[in-house]
Enzyme design. Sequence first.
Site, short mmCIF file in Angstrom:
data_model
loop_
_atom_site.label_atom_id
_atom_site.label_comp_id
_atom_site.label_asym_id
_atom_site.label_seq_id
_atom_site.Cartn_x
_atom_site.Cartn_y
_atom_site.Cartn_z
N GLY A 73 -9.64 -1.83 -3.22
CA GLY A 73 -10.80 -2.25 -2.53
C GLY A 73 -11.16 -3.59 -3.01
O GLY A 73 -10.50 -4.57 -3.60
N SER B 298 -0.80 -9.57 -4.59
CA SER B 298 -2.31 -10.15 -4.63
C SER B 298 -2.29 -11.43 -5.55
O SER B 298 -1.59 -11.46 -6.49
CB SER B 298 -3.16 -8.98 -4.90
OG SER B 298 -4.46 -9.52 -5.33
N ASP C 119 1.90 10.58 3.05
CA ASP C 119 1.53 10.36 1.68
C ASP C 119 2.82 9.70 1.03
O ASP C 119 3.66 10.35 0.42
CB ASP C 119 1.20 11.29 0.86
CG ASP C 119 0.64 10.91 -0.41
OD1 ASP C 119 0.84 9.60 -0.87
OD2 ASP C 119 0.11 11.68 -1.46
N CYS D 134 -4.46 -11.33 -7.52
CA CYS D 134 -4.89 -10.60 -8.79
C CYS D 134 -3.88 -10.52 -9.98
O CYS D 134 -3.94 -10.19 -10.93
CB CYS D 134 -5.54 -9.34 -8.74
SG CYS D 134 -7.03 -9.20 -7.71
N ASP E 76 0.13 6.17 7.58
CA ASP E 76 -0.97 5.96 6.55
C ASP E 76 -1.23 7.40 5.93
O ASP E 76 -1.17 8.31 6.74
CB ASP E 76 -2.31 5.60 7.02
CG ASP E 76 -3.17 4.90 6.42
OD1 ASP E 76 -3.99 5.57 5.66
OD2 ASP E 76 -3.43 3.44 6.25
N GLN F 183 -19.71 -18.35 -8.81
CA GLN F 183 -17.84 -18.02 -8.81
C GLN F 183 -17.37 -18.48 -7.57
O GLN F 183 -17.96 -18.47 -6.30
CB GLN F 183 -17.95 -16.60 -9.05
CG GLN F 183 -18.46 -15.57 -8.11
CD GLN F 183 -19.87 -15.13 -8.67
OE1 GLN F 183 -20.79 -15.89 -8.93
NE2 GLN F 183 -19.94 -13.89 -8.61
N TYR G 284 -5.38 -3.00 -11.38
CA TYR G 284 -4.69 -3.53 -9.99
C TYR G 284 -3.79 -4.69 -10.18
O TYR G 284 -2.71 -4.47 -9.37
CB TYR G 284 -5.89 -3.88 -8.92
CG TYR G 284 -5.39 -4.15 -7.61
CD1 TYR G 284 -5.11 -3.46 -6.78
CD2 TYR G 284 -5.74 -5.70 -7.30
CE1 TYR G 284 -4.69 -3.76 -5.41
CE2 TYR G 284 -5.12 -5.80 -6.07
CZ TYR G 284 -4.72 -5.12 -5.10
OH TYR G 284 -4.57 -5.52 -3.84
N GLU H 267 -15.35 -2.42 0.19
CA GLU H 267 -15.34 -3.65 0.93
C GLU H 267 -15.26 -4.79 0.20
O GLU H 267 -15.71 -4.95 -1.05
CB GLU H 267 -16.58 -3.83 1.91
CG GLU H 267 -18.04 -4.23 1.19
CD GLU H 267 -18.47 -2.80 0.71
OE1 GLU H 267 -19.65 -2.76 0.25
OE2 GLU H 267 -18.07 -1.72 0.52
#
Length: 331
Positions: free
Chosen positions: A80, A119, A54, A121, A34, A221, A150, A192
């Site tokens: 996030g 994701s 990194d 998304c 990480d 939603q 994202y 969060e």
Amino acid sequence: MAKIDAVVTGAGGFIGGHLTKALLAEGKTVRAVDIKPLNEWYQRFDTAEEVVADVSLLGEARSVLDGGAGEVFNLAADMGGMGFIENNKAACMLSVLTSTHVLMAAKEAGVDRFFYSSSACVYAADKQTDADIVALKEEDAYPAMPEDGYGWEKLFSERLARHFREDYGMATRIARFHNIYGPNGTWDGGREKAPAAACRKVATAVLTGNHEIEIWGDGLQTRSFTYVDDCVDGILRVTRGDFDEPINVGSSEVVTINQLYALVADIAGVEISYKHVPGALGVRGRNSDNTLILKEFGWEPSTRLRDGIARTYAWILEQAKAKAAGLAYTN
């Protein structure tokens, strides 16, 4: 370095920490990686090889994969909740460097299996305009219209992993996560996600006695939320299976945001009032269609939302108490 069983990038984060724990429980040798300093990792394990690096930099990605690995789980990303995603599109897009360089380093190291965490998304926005959502199937990602920033990075990195499989024969696997939640993750500070935010706000109401809680938008939603233990189980099944196209890892238990807050309040045993305010909302409705993963893996989440939220709320309540008392973060 000698070949290691598993490398987890993003291991100091939420899902990465839980995945590292599961791999160690299997008796695997694990290199946990990480970018954050070790004292900021959500979970640490004496039996893991912990590396601060990194991996958006190709040289550092190569270093952590030196010697090769049986399995690589790339969970590292700058991300996030919806508030962060909508206000940090460039930062989210820059995660493409991590996705690309870890994939390149894994190819060079000759890893056996490569898992990429995508994701929901990535799904087309025009299929998510109604709160009464039709659950999203994997093919609904195209024609492409993902979450700006994202979602585009995730969709691009999916394609990159696919082409590494097609062109170089790498065994790449991809899961599309649907709102993963649970303890030992981000619960305050602006990154969060909705379940953690709801738990934090209700915990704060309990601790302060101010029972008015702000909710972004009208709260109608809809979303589904997946407990982290189920997510880890899904990751391992997908990584080790034969299915090589992107696949949903998510719950189909859909609720409104108002219902989510009411559930947390009920678990906490407190009555709250809502104040609906402007804020980042994302799509109007999103839910996971689990037809494909049931067919390919016989899998779907086993944790009911109420049970998972109860565990998450208990952990966040303890974090909020510690923070209010000026104590250090506790694992």
